[in-house]
Design an enzyme around this catalytic site. Sequence first.
Site, mmCIF file in Angstrom:
data_model
loop_
_atom_site.group_PDB
_atom_site.id
_atom_site.type_symbol
_atom_site.label_atom_id
_atom_site.label_comp_id
_atom_site.label_asym_id
_atom_site.label_seq_id
_atom_site.Cartn_x
_atom_site.Cartn_y
_atom_site.Cartn_z
ATOM 1 N N ASN A 111 0.798 -1.226 0.000
ATOM 2 C CA ASN A 111 0.000 0.000 0.000
ATOM 3 C C ASN A 111 0.835 1.282 0.000
ATOM 4 O OD1 ASN A 111 0.767 0.008 2.648
ATOM 5 N ND2 ASN A 111 -1.291 -0.194 3.507
ATOM 6 N N HIS A 114 3.818 4.351 4.476
ATOM 7 C CA HIS A 114 3.566 4.253 5.914
ATOM 8 C C HIS A 114 3.586 5.651 6.505
ATOM 9 C CE1 HIS A 114 3.913 3.099 10.122
ATOM 10 N NE2 HIS A 114 4.814 4.050 10.205
HETATM 11 O O1 DGI Z 1 -1.261 2.433 9.740
HETATM 12 P P1 DGI Z 1 -1.609 1.682 8.483
HETATM 13 O O2 DGI Z 1 -0.403 1.335 7.646
HETATM 14 O O3 DGI Z 1 -2.692 2.343 7.669
HETATM 15 O O4 DGI Z 1 -2.283 0.287 8.930
HETATM 16 P P2 DGI Z 1 -2.012 -0.707 10.165
HETATM 17 O O5 DGI Z 1 -1.137 -0.064 11.200
HETATM 18 O O6 DGI Z 1 -3.339 -1.240 10.595
HETATM 19 O O7 DGI Z 1 -1.240 -1.926 9.490
HETATM 20 C C1 DGI Z 1 0.128 -1.814 9.164
HETATM 21 C C2 DGI Z 1 0.360 -2.442 7.823
HETATM 22 O O8 DGI Z 1 0.034 -3.823 7.890
HETATM 23 C C3 DGI Z 1 -0.536 -1.902 6.697
HETATM 24 O O9 DGI Z 1 -0.025 -0.730 6.112
HETATM 25 C C4 DGI Z 1 -0.533 -3.047 5.741
HETATM 26 C C5 DGI Z 1 -0.527 -4.257 6.655
HETATM 27 N N1 DGI Z 1 -1.893 -4.739 6.898
HETATM 28 C C6 DGI Z 1 -2.851 -4.168 7.686
HETATM 29 N N2 DGI Z 1 -3.973 -4.896 7.663
HETATM 30 C C7 DGI Z 1 -3.709 -5.950 6.849
HETATM 31 C C8 DGI Z 1 -2.393 -5.841 6.361
HETATM 32 N N3 DGI Z 1 -1.824 -6.733 5.536
HETATM 33 C C9 DGI Z 1 -2.576 -7.776 5.146
HETATM 34 N N4 DGI Z 1 -2.026 -8.679 4.321
HETATM 35 N N5 DGI Z 1 -3.863 -7.946 5.575
HETATM 36 C C10 DGI Z 1 -4.487 -7.077 6.426
HETATM 37 O O10 DGI Z 1 -5.654 -7.245 6.812
#
Ligand code: DGI
Length: 136
Positions: A111, A114
């Site tokens: 994505n 960060h």
């Molecule tokens: O702070 P964010 O990057 O928006 O999101 P986060 O802190 O909830 O999660 C950190 C990273 O972990 C995110 O950018 C991508 C990954 N991630 C989060 N939720 C999922 C995930 N990766 C997978 N494969 N599936 C998930 O549900």
Amino acid sequence: MRTFSIVKPDAVAAGNTGAILQSLEAAGFRLVALRLVRMTKAEAEGFYGVHRERPFFSSLTDFMSSGPAVVVALERDDAIRELRRLMGATNPADAAPGTVRARFASSIERNAIHGSDSPESAAFELGYFFPGVELG
Ligand code: DGI
């Protein structure tokens, strides 16, 4: 006020680093420190330690250590909240049009960017990659 960002390996590999940094600068962020890093798996695990129990932890840390990433310290008013807004939702399918993730992310994991989600995580993350830089 300062925050921490990573142009993730998918975005660096796709040649989107310049466009992403440009969108940060256009939104009023100043670059305080910047470095290209190739994280080891252990470094990625330390960085994302809060997610250690999540089912995607192994896949996430494999991805984050899969190639070069650009780590950045950024400064502007309300930096943490403004960066989160500019990034868009974690899942690009939910990201608002024009956000970095809407433009450059290919999946919830790959994505593109960060950004620290709180003052506490910004302090930890800035110190993790820029131990010598004033946290501001
Ligand atoms: O702070 P964010 O990057 O928006 O999101 P986060 O802190 O909830 O999660 C950190 C990273 O972990 C995110 O950018 C991508 C990954 N991630 C989060 N939720 C999922 C995930 N990766 C997978 N494969 N599936 C998930 O549900």
